[in-house]
Design a protein around this motif. Sequence first.
Motif, short mmCIF file in Angstrom:
data_model
loop_
_atom_site.label_atom_id
_atom_site.label_comp_id
_atom_site.label_asym_id
_atom_site.label_seq_id
_atom_site.Cartn_x
_atom_site.Cartn_y
_atom_site.Cartn_z
N MET A 56 0.84 -1.21 0.00
CA MET A 56 0.00 0.00 0.00
C MET A 56 0.87 1.26 0.00
SD MET A 56 -3.35 -0.78 2.32
CE MET A 56 -2.44 -1.08 3.80
N LEU A 57 1.94 1.24 0.76
CA LEU A 57 2.84 2.39 0.76
C LEU A 57 3.50 2.57 -0.60
CD1 LEU A 57 4.50 2.02 4.27
CD2 LEU A 57 2.82 3.73 3.55
N ILE A 85 -4.52 9.92 -9.34
CA ILE A 85 -4.68 9.90 -7.89
C ILE A 85 -5.99 9.23 -7.50
CG2 ILE A 85 -5.10 11.41 -5.89
CD1 ILE A 85 -2.94 13.25 -6.94
N PHE A 86 -7.04 9.51 -8.24
CA PHE A 86 -8.34 8.86 -7.97
C PHE A 86 -8.22 7.35 -8.13
CE2 PHE A 86 -12.32 7.13 -9.66
CZ PHE A 86 -13.14 7.34 -8.56
N VAL A 87 -7.57 6.89 -9.19
CA VAL A 87 -7.43 5.45 -9.42
C VAL A 87 -6.60 4.80 -8.32
CG1 VAL A 87 -6.42 3.74 -10.99
CG2 VAL A 87 -7.79 5.61 -11.90
N SER A 91 -8.01 1.97 -5.81
CA SER A 91 -7.39 0.65 -5.65
C SER A 91 -7.02 0.39 -4.19
CB SER A 91 -6.17 0.50 -6.56
OG SER A 91 -5.20 1.45 -6.21
N LEU A 92 -6.55 1.42 -3.48
CA LEU A 92 -6.27 1.25 -2.04
C LEU A 92 -7.55 0.92 -1.28
CD1 LEU A 92 -3.75 4.14 -1.35
CD2 LEU A 92 -3.31 1.70 -1.19
N PHE A 97 -11.00 -3.20 1.32
CA PHE A 97 -12.41 -3.50 1.51
C PHE A 97 -12.55 -4.96 1.96
CE2 PHE A 97 -16.58 -1.89 0.93
CZ PHE A 97 -17.37 -2.99 0.65
N PRO A 98 -13.28 -5.20 3.05
CA PRO A 98 -13.37 -6.58 3.55
C PRO A 98 -14.09 -7.48 2.54
CG PRO A 98 -14.80 -5.13 4.80
CD PRO A 98 -14.02 -4.27 3.86
#
Length: 102
Positions: A56-57, A85-87, A91-92, A97-98
Amino acid sequence: MGGVISNFLHPVTNLPKNFDQTDLLLVSLIVIVGTLLAYSLYINSLKYTEPHIVGMLGMLEPITAILISTLFLGVSFLGFQQLGIFVVFLSLFLINFPAKKK
């Protein structure tokens, strides 16, 4: 791959006339510190941090590059950067998301 392909258009052997030993030293430092050392530190960080956190980082790196270049280098912030940035944030969000239990 990009470096190999671009070498056909602008070969490495055709250096500028004013390229001296200082320039070669600086390029070598960029290659060693900017790529080899950075990648080694990234791989070694997996010993101390969970891989999904490191991933993620790593996904935030393009956003950091856009923001730093906009704030400090005066590069204009265009629609493609906003879309990027939106994409990245989407994705993050999707990664965190569980998942539904079956």
